[in-house]
Design an enzyme around this catalytic site. Structure first.
Site, PDB file in Angstrom:
ATOM      1  N   ARG A  22     -10.859 -11.274   1.786  1.00 57.98           N
ATOM      2  CA  ARG A  22     -11.786 -12.308   1.134  1.00 57.98           C
ATOM      3  C   ARG A  22     -11.038 -13.827   1.058  1.00 57.98           C
ATOM      4  O   ARG A  22     -11.794 -14.845   1.518  1.00 57.98           O
ATOM      5  CB  ARG A  22     -12.273 -11.779  -0.054  1.00 57.98           C
ATOM      6  CG  ARG A  22     -11.120 -11.765  -1.172  1.00 57.98           C
ATOM      7  CD  ARG A  22     -11.468 -10.985  -2.452  1.00 57.98           C
ATOM      8  NE  ARG A  22     -11.359  -9.549  -2.008  1.00 57.98           N
ATOM      9  CZ  ARG A  22     -11.967  -8.621  -2.809  1.00 57.98           C
ATOM     10  NH1 ARG A  22     -12.404  -9.029  -3.970  1.00 57.98           N
ATOM     11  NH2 ARG A  22     -11.690  -7.325  -2.531  1.00 57.98           N
ATOM     12  N   LYS A  41       0.814  -1.320   0.116  1.00 59.54           N
ATOM     13  CA  LYS A  41       0.074  -0.025   0.003  1.00 59.54           C
ATOM     14  C   LYS A  41       1.023   1.324   0.046  1.00 59.54           C
ATOM     15  O   LYS A  41       1.957   1.242   0.442  1.00 59.54           O
ATOM     16  CB  LYS A  41      -0.910  -0.230   1.074  1.00 59.54           C
ATOM     17  CG  LYS A  41      -1.905  -0.912   1.161  1.00 59.54           C
ATOM     18  CD  LYS A  41      -2.838  -0.751   2.462  1.00 59.54           C
ATOM     19  CE  LYS A  41      -4.117  -1.754   2.619  1.00 59.54           C
ATOM     20  NZ  LYS A  41      -4.996  -1.451   1.618  1.00 59.54           N
TER      21      LYS A  41
HETATM   22  N1  BES Z   1      -8.453  -3.469   4.309  1.00 61.96           N
HETATM   23  C1  BES Z   1      -8.420  -3.229   2.942  1.00 61.96           C
HETATM   24  C2  BES Z   1      -9.864  -2.233   2.638  1.00 61.96           C
HETATM   25  C3  BES Z   1      -9.977  -1.054   3.376  1.00 61.96           C
HETATM   26  C4  BES Z   1      -9.370   0.073   2.838  1.00 61.96           C
HETATM   27  C5  BES Z   1     -10.298  -0.978   4.659  1.00 61.96           C
HETATM   28  C6  BES Z   1      -9.659   1.379   3.600  1.00 61.96           C
HETATM   29  C7  BES Z   1     -10.561   0.410   5.089  1.00 61.96           C
HETATM   30  C8  BES Z   1     -10.085   1.471   4.395  1.00 61.96           C
HETATM   31  C9  BES Z   1      -8.574  -4.420   1.963  1.00 61.96           C
HETATM   32  O1  BES Z   1      -7.905  -5.354   2.578  1.00 61.96           O
HETATM   33  C10 BES Z   1      -7.935  -3.859   0.748  1.00 61.96           C
HETATM   34  O2  BES Z   1      -6.930  -3.531   0.566  1.00 61.96           O
HETATM   35  N2  BES Z   1      -8.883  -3.897  -0.418  1.00 61.96           N
HETATM   36  C11 BES Z   1      -8.635  -3.546  -1.552  1.00 61.96           C
HETATM   37  C12 BES Z   1      -9.215  -4.389  -2.604  1.00 61.96           C
HETATM   38  C13 BES Z   1      -8.515  -4.310  -4.196  1.00 61.96           C
HETATM   39  C14 BES Z   1      -7.208  -4.692  -4.060  1.00 61.96           C
HETATM   40  C15 BES Z   1      -9.610  -5.326  -4.928  1.00 61.96           C
HETATM   41  C16 BES Z   1      -8.952  -1.903  -1.853  1.00 61.96           C
HETATM   42  O3  BES Z   1      -9.859  -1.719  -1.207  1.00 61.96           O
HETATM   43  O4  BES Z   1      -8.240  -1.226  -2.498  1.00 61.96           O
HETATM   44 MN    MN Z   2      -5.907  -5.505   1.768  1.00 61.15          MN
END
Ligand code: BES
Ligand code: MN
Ligand code: ZN
Length: 494
Positions: free
Chosen positions: A349, A275
Site C-alpha cells: 500500500r 515473514k
Molecule cells: N504480499 C503480502 C500479502 C500476501 C500474503 C499476498 C499472502 C499473497 C499471499 C503483503 O505485503 C503483506 O505482507 N500483507 C500483510 C499485511 C499486514 C502486515 C497488515 C499480511 O497480509 O499479513
Molecule cells: Mn508484505
C-alpha cells in the site's frame, strides 16, 4: 496450433473429441450418429462403465485407426463460456494419454442451449493454450516431460458458423498469450525477476509494438518526483527500484484514458518485520499485479482498442538490511500525506500510494489497481476469488460483467466510511497498518483510497488469492502463476 473446419471429420484424424452433456438420450443418439460397427457393444460398455457425461468424465473407444473420446460436460441447461473453457482444458489432460498432433472436435452437441459461437471459439483457444502451459524450463533432468503439441485442430461445424468461431479463436489465442506472459514472469525466481528485469520486459514490449511507449524512472528521477513512500520500501534492497510507465495510444487520439497499476514488489521478505518460513515461501509472486499489467500490454496493440491505456508499476524489493525502513519510521508520500510505518510488511500500500498519486498528477481519472495486498483477502474469499473494491458502481458493474466472459472470479467487498479511522496514526497523517486485524482487506483498500482524488473513478483488486495457484485451480490453471486479471481487463477494455 492451426484451426481448420470440415463438414465431416475423416479417418486420418488421430483423436476425435465429442463433448457431451450429462443426458442419456443425447449420448445414445450420438452413438447412433457415429454409428460404429459394434454400436450395441459400445452402448453396453457405456452402461457398464457408468459413463453419464459428468463433468470431465471420459469414455474412450480406442481403435487402431482413430481414437474417439466422449468428454462429459456435466448437467446444464446451458453451458457457460467457463464450462467450454474448462472442457477445452480437459482435452489437453486427455491428450497427455492419447498423444496426437491432429485432433478433431465435434461441437454440435456442445452448442445446446448456447449459440454464442464467437465465445465458444474464444473459450476453446483459451482453454487449450492455458491448459497446455507448463513452467518447466529449469527441469533439466526430467525425461518424462509430457508436452502436448497440437499441430492442427479440425472442427466439425456448419459453414455458416465458421467465421464467428474463427474470430473468437483468434481473440482467445491472444488473450491466453497475454496471461501466459504474466505467468512466466510470476513463475521466474525472485532473484531473476528484479525491478530492472521488469523494466527490460517493458522495453521489450515497446520494441515489438508500434503503439506503445514507455518511460522508466530510476532512483534519482523517482526521488525528484517526491515519491519518498515508494523509496522508503525500496531502501533495504540492493536492487535499484524502477518506476515503469507504459502507454498504449490508439490510432485515433482520444480523451478516453485509463490507468492500470500493478503492485510490483519483486520479492516480499516482509522487511525488518520479517515473514516466517511459510509466509515467505511464495513471495516471488508479490509482483503478480505488475506481471498482469505487462502481460496485458504484450498483446494490447493487436486488439484495436479505442482507449488510451497507461500501465504503471512501482517496482522494488522489500528486504531487511541495515538501511531498511524500521517500524516507527515516517515517510512522506508524493501526495503530501505522511505515513507511519507500523509494520514493514504492509509495504504494498505504501508503494501503491505513490503510484496512484503519480498517475493522477497526469490527469488520469479512471484507475484500476491489481495488488497481492493482504493474506486476509484469501481468508475471506479463499484461493479462487479476488476482492474487488470500488468507489463507483457503474465501473464495478462493467468489471463484473467482463468476468462472465473471462471466467475470472471477482467479488465485491466494502469500503466502509466508518472503518477509515482504523488507519489513523498518533504521529503521522496515516498509518500503514490499522489498529485491528479485523477487516484487513477493507482497511488496506481504505488506505489506498486516501490517495484517490474525489473526482477519480477507481477500483482496487486484492488478488492475493488467485494470483498464484498452490495446486491446480481447474483444468486450465496449473500450479504456479495464474496471470489473473489479464483476460478480464482486456474484455472490459473492449
Ligand atoms: N504480499 C503480502 C500479502 C500476501 C500474503 C499476498 C499472502 C499473497 C499471499 C503483503 O505485503 C503483506 O505482507 N500483507 C500483510 C499485511 C499486514 C502486515 C497488515 C499480511 O497480509 O499479513
Ligand atoms: Mn508484505
Ligand atoms: Zn507484499
Amino acid at each position: 496450433m492451426k484451426l481448420t473446419f470440415t463438414n465431416k471429420i475423416n479417418q486420418d484424424i488421430e483423436v476425435v473429441f465429442h463433448p457431451v452433456l450429462q443426458d442419456e438420450n443425447q449420448i445414445n443418439s450420438l452413438i447412433k450418429k457415429i454409428n460404429p460397427a459394434d454400436k450395441e457393444l459400445i452402448l453396453q460398455k457405456i452402461k457398464k462403465q457408468n459413463f453419464i457425461g459428468r463433468k470431465a468424465q471420459t469414455f474412450v473407444f480406442d481403435r487402431a485407426e482413430q481414437v474417439i473420446i466422449l468428454l462429459g460436460t456435466g448437467q446444464a441447461k446451458k453451458l457457460s463460456i467457463e464450462d467450454w473453457r474448462n472442457t477445452a482444458g480437459w482435452i489437453i489432460v486427455c491428450l497427455k494419454k492419447y498423444f496426437a498432433n491432429n485432433i478433431g472436435l465435434v461441437v454440435r452437441d456442445w452448442l445446446k442451449g448456447n449459440s454464442d459461437i464467437e465465445h465458444l471459439g474464444q473459450a476453446l483457444a483459451e482453454g487449450l493454450v492455458l491448459a497446455n502451459y507448463n513452467f518447466d524450463k529449469y527441469k533439466k533432468l526430467d525425461k518424462n516431460k509430457i508436452k502436448v503439441d497440437i499441430k492442427q485442430i479440425v472442427v466439425e461445424i456448419s459453414a455458416a458458423q465458421r467465421t464467428k468461431l474463427g474470430k473468437g479463436w483468434q481473440r482467445g489465442l491472444l488473450l491466453a498469450q497475454g496471461a501466459i506472459k504474466a505467468r512466466d514472469l510470476i513463475n521466474e525466481p525472485g532473484s531473476q525477476v528484479t525491478p530492472t528485469f521488469l523494466a527490460k520486459e517493458a522495453q521489450q514490449i515497446v520494441k515489438q509494438n508500434k503503439n506503445i511507449s514507455v518511460k522508466i524512472l530510476d532512483r534519482p528521477a523517482i526521488k525528484k518526483l517526491g515519491m519518498d513512500a515508494f523509496l522508503g520500501v525500496d531502501q533495504g534492497s540492493h536492487q535499484p527500484p524502477k518506476l515503469i510507465h507504459l502507454v498504449y495510444k490508439p490510432k485515433a487520439t482520444t480523451k478516453d484514458k485509463i490507468a492500470l497499476i500493478g503492485k510490483g514488489i519483486t520479492f516480499d521478505s516482509g522487511g525488518l518485520n520479517i515473514k516466517s518460513f511459510e509466509g515467505m515461501a511464495q513471495m516471488k509472486n508479490d509482483m503478480a499485479g505488475a506481471a498482469s499489467v505487462l502481460g496485458l500490454f504484450s498483446v494490447i496493440s493487436q486488439l484495436n482498442l479505442k482507449v488510451e491505456v497507461h500501465g504503471i508499476i512501482a517496482a522494488c524489493e522489500n528486504m531487511p538490511s541495515g538501511r531498511a525502513l524500521k517500524p516507527g519510521d515516517i515517510v512522506k508520500s508524493m501526495q503530501g500525506k505522511t505515513i507511519e510505518i507500523g509494520n514493514t510488511d504492509a509495504e504494498g500500500r505504501v508503494t501503491l500510494a505513490d503510484a496512484l498519486t503519480y498517475i493522477q498528477k497526469q490527469g488520469i481519472k479512471k484507475i484500476i489497481d491489481l495488488a497481492t495486498l493482504t493474506g486476509a483477502c484469501m481468508v475471506a474469499l479463499g484461493t479462487d476469488y479476488a476482492g474487488l473494491f470500488s468507489n463507483n458502481n457503474q465501473l464495478t458493474k462493467e468489471l463484473l460483467k467482463a468476468t462472465e466472459v473471462s471466467g475470472e472470479k471477482l467479488w465485491r467487498l466494502p469500503l466502509p466510511e466508518e472503518y477509515r479511522q482504523l488507519n489513523k496514526s498518533k504521529v503521522a497523517d496515516i498509518r500503514n497498518i490499522p489498529v485491528t486485524r479485523l477487516g484487513e482487506p477493507s482497511t488496506a483498500a481504505l488506505f489506498l483510497q486516501e490517495f484517490i482524488e474525489k473526482d477519480v473513478i477507481w477500483s482496487h483488486w486484492d488478488i492475493a488469492g488467485p494470483a498464484y495457484a498452490e495446486k491446480p485451480m481447474n483444468s486450465y490453471i496449473p500450479t504456479g502463476g495464474v496471470g489473473f486479471g489479464v483476460r478480464t481487463l482486456l474484455e472490459w477494455l473492449k
